[in-house]
Design an enzyme around this catalytic site. Structure first.
Site, PDB file in Angstrom:
ATOM      1  N   ASN A 154     -55.755 -67.121 -39.216  1.00 55.13           N
ATOM      2  CA  ASN A 154     -55.894 -66.215 -38.093  1.00 55.13           C
ATOM      3  C   ASN A 154     -56.986 -65.223 -38.434  1.00 55.13           C
ATOM      4  OD1 ASN A 154     -55.400 -63.950 -36.511  1.00 55.13           O
ATOM      5  ND2 ASN A 154     -53.191 -64.184 -36.622  1.00 55.13           N
ATOM      6  N   CYS A 155     -58.077 -65.294 -37.726  1.00 58.04           N
ATOM      7  CA  CYS A 155     -59.209 -64.413 -38.023  1.00 58.04           C
ATOM      8  C   CYS A 155     -59.541 -63.619 -36.773  1.00 58.04           C
ATOM      9  CB  CYS A 155     -60.414 -65.220 -38.460  1.00 58.04           C
ATOM     10  SG  CYS A 155     -60.035 -66.474 -39.684  1.00 58.04           S
ATOM     11  N   VAL A 156     -58.539 -62.993 -36.199  1.00 56.39           N
ATOM     12  CA  VAL A 156     -58.731 -62.314 -34.925  1.00 56.39           C
ATOM     13  C   VAL A 156     -59.036 -60.840 -35.187  1.00 56.39           C
ATOM     14  CG1 VAL A 156     -57.859 -62.253 -32.593  1.00 56.39           C
ATOM     15  CG2 VAL A 156     -57.021 -63.963 -34.137  1.00 56.39           C
ATOM     16  N   GLN A 197     -65.550 -61.445 -34.454  1.00 52.95           N
ATOM     17  CA  GLN A 197     -64.224 -61.283 -35.070  1.00 52.95           C
ATOM     18  C   GLN A 197     -64.275 -61.017 -36.569  1.00 52.95           C
ATOM     19  OE1 GLN A 197     -61.645 -64.410 -33.685  1.00 52.95           O
ATOM     20  NE2 GLN A 197     -61.699 -63.633 -31.625  1.00 52.95           N
TER      21      GLN A 197
END
Lengths: 138, 428
Positions: B241-243, B112
């Site tokens: 959020n590290c998507v 990711q």
């Protein structure tokens, strides 16, 4: 209420005795889910993830709830659309077969599953079957 | 609620003996910054570096981007409930080091996150190629759990932005922007002939590396909520959020939400901007239905004629997006959706995981599967091999010479679903 987890994630299998283990890939998890929806289960968590990376994760877990009979066409549409979308992405991108990050995928899948369980607990009163405390450290 | 944003234009960033702004140049005392960040016992070491626009520099894998700011008038300072005591964001005056950014990098899990190229093809796709970037690379203590690691990196980035932002406290701004929105009741009377518009912002709210926070509250434990746009522009919302890199909304983008800024520009002229509803994208179907019902109820209670809905992420959030759309359109509220597309490299696949006939006004922010080739960099900050494990990258993405082939998916902010990005439409 009776819940089942459809999963090919070994972390989930080891933690929850109400897991229906799928010895296969995430598509097999989706297919097994579809089959159960046509019988006497309904979807609790959405079959797809929220990021493309996790949609293509080699492991997948879905929570189902036992009911008398599933007549909800919306649910059947969700699972069929999910299988189609998964096929589309899989054909174009392939699975993440590399073993080196398998544990990370398993851990994130597990974490997202736990979030789903927390939601169920908060709305349906903590009837989710958990056989062990969450003590998995990675 | 009235918020003044004083932009101090930053023309360069250098390391120096003191952290200050002088003639538009931001000097940073790297040792002082490192020591502040290392106060967190979970952090073993901190590396800092600078990347400038036009440099042949690649930053990989990026976690978050944050704009350095300081509140100079009104209550509080920093990110309320996260890096500072609780206060109501969105009032008073905030000075912004415009053109500077803090970028956090590092491996939490083995996949990711994304790329920022400061030049060339990759640079053209990310808005953060035009900012002077202070890159903060956190090494955690041994055996730190992934959840703790993620939180430590997230807070380190926010603390670094607050530390750097402090340099602007006594500097006169180059530009002053005022954001003032009346109460719903007052604006409804004042602009009675204009259509009333609400912005519904969807937030990924699902678990590790898939979370968002409002005043420090994890959005997956909340019902949809009405929020003043100034609060968002002033640090109430942060990304955990590290998507997929292309459509995660970084904290920087929340602070500069293009939908809010555009609605402000049209407020009182073309439309009456009533405010923002933030709604979580949950993992369960019942959660999705509940959030959808609740968000649409708030919109209807406000008396909206039209709604703009922006998505975050891809896959199950498509279900939330279309569900909200169906409900609003059936109730006669005109609805515009903003989303990116996962349409395959040739653009021919179905774009979203769900469809609805009611979704007839949709703004696309780009195809995440579009293939790009990024030439080799002179300097790489981070780990270039991370590309193989990013969304949009694959085995063989990085060649022997350092050139990368990947999908837009891998480039931070390339297809931002709140419109803070560079991709546009060209007519022929």
């Amino acid at each position: 209420m009776e819940y089942k987890i459809i999963s090919n994630n070994p972390m989930v299998k080891n933690e929850f005795e109400n897991t229906i283990w799928v010895d296969g890939n995430p598509k097999d998890v989706l297919i097994k889910t579809r089959d159960l929806l046509h019988q006497d289960y309904e979807l609790v968590t959405h079959p797809l993830n929220a990021s493309i990376k996790m949609v293509l994760s080699p492991v997948k877990s879905i929570i189902l709830r036992k009911i008398k009979e599933n007549k909800d066409l919306f649910q059947l549409e969700v699972i069929e659309d999910s299988i189609l979308k998964y096929d589309n992405l899989y054909i174009k991108n392939g699975h993440r077969k590399r073993k080196e990050h398998y544990k990370d995928f398993a851990m994130i899948d597990y974490t997202l599953l736990k979030s789903g369980m927390e939601e169920v607990k908060s709305t349906f009163g903590g009837e989710f079957l958990e056989i062990r405390n969450w003590k998995y450290s990675y | 609620m009235k918020l003044e944003i004083g932009n101090i234009h930053i023309k360069d960033m250098v390391f120096g003996e003191r952290t200050l702004v002088e003639d538009g140049i931001l000097h940073i005392n790297e040792n002082e910054l490192r020591n502040i960040l290392k106060e967190d016992p979970r952090i073993m070491d901190v590396k800092v570096d600078i990347a400038k626009p036009g440099d042949k520099t690649r930053i990989i894998p990026v976690k978050d981007v944050i704009e350095p700011r300081v509140k100079t008038e009104g209550e509080g300072n920093g990110f309320p409930g996260v890096t500072s005591k609780m206060f109501e964001a969105g009032t008073g005056k905030t000075k912004v080091l415009k053109g500077a950014a803090v970028v956090t990098i590092g491996d939490i899990v083995g996949f990711q996150e994304g790329i920022i190229d400061m030049w060339g093809e990759g640079g053209a796709y990310t808005p953060f190629s035009s900012t002077y970037n202070l890159v903060v690379d956190i090494t955690p203590v041994k055996d730190l759990h992934a959840h703790e690691h993620e939180e430590a990196v997230r807070k380190a980035g926010l603390k670094a932005a607050s530390y750097v932002g402090e340099a602007g406290r006594h500097i006169k701004e180059d530009e002053l922007l005022v954001y003032n929105l009346e109460s719903v009741g007052d604006s409804t009377l004042k602009y009675k002939d204009l259509p009333k518009v609400v912005y519904v912002q969807m937030l990924i709210s699902q678990g590790l590396l898939h979370d968002t926070y409002i005043y420090g509250v994890d959005s997956k434990v909340m019902l949809p909520t009405f929020i003043h746009p100034n609060e968002i522009l002033d640090g109430a919302v942060i990304s955990g959020n590290c998507v997929a890199a292309c459509d995660k909304i970084t904290t920087y983008q929340h602070l500069n939400n293009s939908v809010i800024l555009d609605l402000y520009n049209k407020h009182g002229k073309e439309l009456n901007f009533l405010g923002v509803v933030m709604t979580p994208e949950l993992t369960t179907l019942e959660g999705k239905i509940r959030s959808c019902n609740y968000a649409t109820k708030i919109v209807k209670s406000l008396g909206a004629d039209g709604v703009i809905v922006s998505e975050e992420g891809y896959g199950n959030p498509d279900a939330d997006l279309l569900m909200i759309c169906r409900r609003l359109e059936k109730d006669g509220i005109k609805t515009v959706l903003i989303t990116d597309e996962c349409a395959g490299r040739d653009g021919s696949s179905q774009s979203l995981a769900d469809t609805a006939k009611e979704a007839k006004a949709v703004v696309s922010t780009g195809n995440v599967s579009h293939l790009v080739v990024l030439p080799a960099a002179d300097k790489v900050i981070g780990n270039p091999k991370a590309i193989e494990n990013l969304a949009g990258g694959y085995e063989g993405s990085l060649d022997e010479k350092g050139q990368i082939s990947c999908e837009l998916n891998a480039i931070i902010g390339a297809t931002s679903e709140i419109g803070y990005h560079n991709v546009t439409v060209k007519g022929y």
